[in-house]
Design a protein around this motif. Structure first.
Motif, PDB file in Angstrom:
ATOM      1  N   LEU A   5       0.852  -1.184   0.000  1.00  0.00           N
ATOM      2  CA  LEU A   5       0.000   0.000   0.000  1.00  0.00           C
ATOM      3  C   LEU A   5       0.885   1.230   0.000  1.00  0.00           C
ATOM      4  CD1 LEU A   5      -2.569  -1.058   2.741  1.00  0.00           C
ATOM      5  CD2 LEU A   5      -2.968  -0.950   0.274  1.00  0.00           C
ATOM      6  N   GLU A   6       0.461   2.266  -0.698  1.00  0.00           N
ATOM      7  CA  GLU A   6       1.212   3.516  -0.763  1.00  0.00           C
ATOM      8  C   GLU A   6       0.261   4.694  -0.678  1.00  0.00           C
ATOM      9  OE1 GLU A   6       3.616   4.034  -4.227  1.00  0.00           O
ATOM     10  OE2 GLU A   6       4.798   2.235  -3.844  1.00  0.00           O
ATOM     11  N   ALA A   7       0.759   5.759  -0.074  1.00  0.00           N
ATOM     12  CA  ALA A   7       0.023   7.024  -0.045  1.00  0.00           C
ATOM     13  C   ALA A   7       1.055   8.143  -0.002  1.00  0.00           C
ATOM     14  CB  ALA A   7      -0.894   7.083   1.172  1.00  0.00           C
ATOM     15  N   SER A   8       0.666   9.298  -0.505  1.00  0.00           N
ATOM     16  CA  SER A   8       1.609  10.409  -0.574  1.00  0.00           C
ATOM     17  C   SER A   8       0.846  11.725  -0.571  1.00  0.00           C
ATOM     18  CB  SER A   8       2.438  10.286  -1.860  1.00  0.00           C
ATOM     19  OG  SER A   8       3.367  11.323  -1.955  1.00  0.00           O
ATOM     20  N   GLN A  77       6.134  -4.252   7.182  1.00  0.00           N
ATOM     21  CA  GLN A  77       7.063  -3.123   7.296  1.00  0.00           C
ATOM     22  C   GLN A  77       6.391  -1.831   6.847  1.00  0.00           C
ATOM     23  OE1 GLN A  77      10.931  -3.837   6.783  1.00  0.00           O
ATOM     24  NE2 GLN A  77      11.491  -1.735   7.084  1.00  0.00           N
ATOM     25  N   LEU A  78       6.435  -0.838   7.734  1.00  0.00           N
ATOM     26  CA  LEU A  78       5.902   0.484   7.444  1.00  0.00           C
ATOM     27  C   LEU A  78       7.069   1.427   7.205  1.00  0.00           C
ATOM     28  CD1 LEU A  78       3.529   2.560   7.433  1.00  0.00           C
ATOM     29  CD2 LEU A  78       4.002   2.873   9.884  1.00  0.00           C
ATOM     30  N   GLU A 114      13.448   2.578  19.498  1.00  0.00           N
ATOM     31  CA  GLU A 114      12.634   1.984  20.558  1.00  0.00           C
ATOM     32  C   GLU A 114      11.556   1.059  19.982  1.00  0.00           C
ATOM     33  OE1 GLU A 114       9.645   4.304  22.971  1.00  0.00           O
ATOM     34  OE2 GLU A 114      11.208   3.975  24.475  1.00  0.00           O
ATOM     35  N   CYS A 115      11.090   1.363  18.771  1.00  0.00           N
ATOM     36  CA  CYS A 115      10.068   0.553  18.112  1.00  0.00           C
ATOM     37  C   CYS A 115      10.670  -0.583  17.277  1.00  0.00           C
ATOM     38  CB  CYS A 115       9.202   1.430  17.208  1.00  0.00           C
ATOM     39  SG  CYS A 115       8.236   2.645  18.099  1.00  0.00           S
ATOM     40  N   GLY A 116      11.993  -0.712  17.297  1.00  0.00           N
ATOM     41  CA  GLY A 116      12.639  -1.761  16.514  1.00  0.00           C
ATOM     42  C   GLY A 116      12.837  -1.378  15.061  1.00  0.00           C
ATOM     43  N   GLY A 117      12.893  -0.088  14.779  1.00  0.00           N
ATOM     44  CA  GLY A 117      12.999   0.377  13.402  1.00  0.00           C
ATOM     45  C   GLY A 117      14.338   0.996  13.073  1.00  0.00           C
ATOM     46  N   ARG A 122      18.671   9.849   2.803  1.00  0.00           N
ATOM     47  CA  ARG A 122      19.196   9.587   1.463  1.00  0.00           C
ATOM     48  C   ARG A 122      19.055  10.819   0.593  1.00  0.00           C
ATOM     49  NH1 ARG A 122      15.210   6.029   2.200  1.00  0.00           N
ATOM     50  NH2 ARG A 122      14.116   6.822   0.415  1.00  0.00           N
ATOM     51  N   PRO A 123      20.034  11.047  -0.285  1.00  0.00           N
ATOM     52  CA  PRO A 123      19.876  12.143  -1.250  1.00  0.00           C
ATOM     53  C   PRO A 123      18.856  11.747  -2.323  1.00  0.00           C
ATOM     54  CG  PRO A 123      21.898  10.945  -1.683  1.00  0.00           C
ATOM     55  CD  PRO A 123      21.309  10.346  -0.437  1.00  0.00           C
ATOM     56  N   THR A 124      18.198  12.745  -2.890  1.00  0.00           N
ATOM     57  CA  THR A 124      17.299  12.487  -4.019  1.00  0.00           C
ATOM     58  C   THR A 124      18.040  12.799  -5.315  1.00  0.00           C
ATOM     59  OG1 THR A 124      16.430  14.743  -4.045  1.00  0.00           O
ATOM     60  CG2 THR A 124      15.276  13.140  -2.643  1.00  0.00           C
ATOM     61  N   ARG A 125      17.521  12.313  -6.416  1.00  0.00           N
ATOM     62  CA  ARG A 125      18.127  12.588  -7.724  1.00  0.00           C
ATOM     63  C   ARG A 125      18.090  14.071  -8.057  1.00  0.00           C
ATOM     64  NH1 ARG A 125      15.474   7.656 -11.134  1.00  0.00           N
ATOM     65  NH2 ARG A 125      16.621   6.009 -10.048  1.00  0.00           N
ATOM     66  N   GLU A 126      17.103  14.766  -7.492  1.00  0.00           N
ATOM     67  CA  GLU A 126      16.916  16.180  -7.781  1.00  0.00           C
ATOM     68  C   GLU A 126      17.797  17.076  -6.916  1.00  0.00           C
ATOM     69  OE1 GLU A 126      14.333  14.104  -6.851  1.00  0.00           O
ATOM     70  OE2 GLU A 126      13.796  13.597  -8.904  1.00  0.00           O
ATOM     71  N   GLY A 127      18.567  16.502  -6.010  1.00  0.00           N
ATOM     72  CA  GLY A 127      19.472  17.291  -5.184  1.00  0.00           C
ATOM     73  C   GLY A 127      18.979  17.570  -3.775  1.00  0.00           C
ATOM     74  N   GLY A 128      17.826  17.071  -3.419  1.00  0.00           N
ATOM     75  CA  GLY A 128      17.315  17.235  -2.056  1.00  0.00           C
ATOM     76  C   GLY A 128      17.649  16.017  -1.214  1.00  0.00           C
ATOM     77  N   LYS A 129      16.757  15.720  -0.278  1.00  0.00           N
ATOM     78  CA  LYS A 129      16.975  14.564   0.587  1.00  0.00           C
ATOM     79  C   LYS A 129      15.638  14.001   1.043  1.00  0.00           C
ATOM     80  CE  LYS A 129      17.329  17.640   4.461  1.00  0.00           C
ATOM     81  NZ  LYS A 129      17.097  18.773   3.601  1.00  0.00           N
ATOM     82  N   THR A 130      15.686  12.728   1.445  1.00  0.00           N
ATOM     83  CA  THR A 130      14.553  12.072   2.078  1.00  0.00           C
ATOM     84  C   THR A 130      15.019  11.549   3.425  1.00  0.00           C
ATOM     85  OG1 THR A 130      13.588  11.402  -0.034  1.00  0.00           O
ATOM     86  CG2 THR A 130      12.868  10.187   1.924  1.00  0.00           C
ATOM     87  N   VAL A 131      14.310  11.926   4.469  1.00  0.00           N
ATOM     88  CA  VAL A 131      14.542  11.385   5.802  1.00  0.00           C
ATOM     89  C   VAL A 131      13.393  10.419   6.042  1.00  0.00           C
ATOM     90  CG1 VAL A 131      14.841  11.889   8.248  1.00  0.00           C
ATOM     91  CG2 VAL A 131      15.605  13.553   6.530  1.00  0.00           C
ATOM     92  N   SER A 132      13.724   9.149   6.261  1.00  0.00           N
ATOM     93  CA  SER A 132      12.666   8.153   6.393  1.00  0.00           C
ATOM     94  C   SER A 132      12.901   7.247   7.586  1.00  0.00           C
ATOM     95  CB  SER A 132      12.549   7.326   5.115  1.00  0.00           C
ATOM     96  OG  SER A 132      13.731   6.600   4.888  1.00  0.00           O
ATOM     97  N   ILE A 133      11.802   6.667   8.039  1.00  0.00           N
ATOM     98  CA  ILE A 133      11.851   5.664   9.088  1.00  0.00           C
ATOM     99  C   ILE A 133      11.252   4.381   8.541  1.00  0.00           C
ATOM    100  CG2 ILE A 133      11.735   7.310  10.996  1.00  0.00           C
ATOM    101  CD1 ILE A 133       8.674   6.237  11.168  1.00  0.00           C
ATOM    102  N   GLU A 134      11.720   3.276   9.057  1.00  0.00           N
ATOM    103  CA  GLU A 134      11.136   1.966   8.758  1.00  0.00           C
ATOM    104  C   GLU A 134      10.815   1.338  10.095  1.00  0.00           C
ATOM    105  OE1 GLU A 134      13.956  -0.236   6.468  1.00  0.00           O
ATOM    106  OE2 GLU A 134      13.977   1.240   4.861  1.00  0.00           O
TER     107      GLU A 134
END
Length: 152
Positions: A5-8, A77-78, A114-117, A122-134
């Motif tokens: 599933l995906e949402a944005s 995995q979320l 603490e949640c086991g994640g 990561r850098p983006t192709r466009e020169g920005g970044k993504t901060v993500s959690i799993e």
């Protein structure tokens, strides 16, 4: 539930968008089976708040928008990522630094661990970044009825 599933949502880099990001994520996760009044939802709400706040406050007006992406794979995995167009990665402050702000990444890292994640930047192709959690997805496979009984 589906295997993937995906949402944005893309929001303006404005302080009011922090609340909108939290509401969007918690609403989406509720649709996917995570009740909004659980401890897991509260933890995710705080993480999203910190991620979105960082995207608004620390891009110095150089990222007019930020995007929140949510992915759920195989009910296991979320992933939640916040992407902005500013190239500078977040800095990790030493614990001894006394500041009123700048603790967002420490909070995110701690809650995620603490949640086991995992936390990733990561850098983006466009020169920005993504901060993500799993995070591991820990919602019951069967929906729970109002009486607390699992539904077939």
């Amino acid at each position: 539930m589906a295997d993937h599933l995906e949402a944005s949502v893309t929001l303006p880099s404005d302080p009011a968008s922090v609340s909108a990001a939290r509401t969007y994520v918690i609403g989406t996760l509720a649709e996917w089976g995570l009740p909004a009044d659980t401890e897991a939802a509260e933890t995710i709400r705080l993480i999203v708040s910190e991620l979105a706040t960082n995207a608004v406050q620390h891009t110095f007006g150089q990222s007019p928008t930020f995007t929140v992406d949510i992915q759920l794979d195989r009910d296991e995995q979320l992933r939640i990522g916040v992407t902005d167009s500013h190239p500078r990665f977040p800095k990790r402050l030493p614990a001894a630094v006394q500041q009123d702000n700048g603790r967002g990444m420490v909070i995110i890292r701690w809650l995620t661990a603490e949640c086991g994640g995992k936390l990733r930047v990561r850098p983006t192709r466009e020169g920005g970044k993504t901060v993500s959690i799993e995070l591991p997805w820990t919602v019951p496979a069967e929906p729970v009825s109002a009486a607390g009984q699992q539904e077939p």
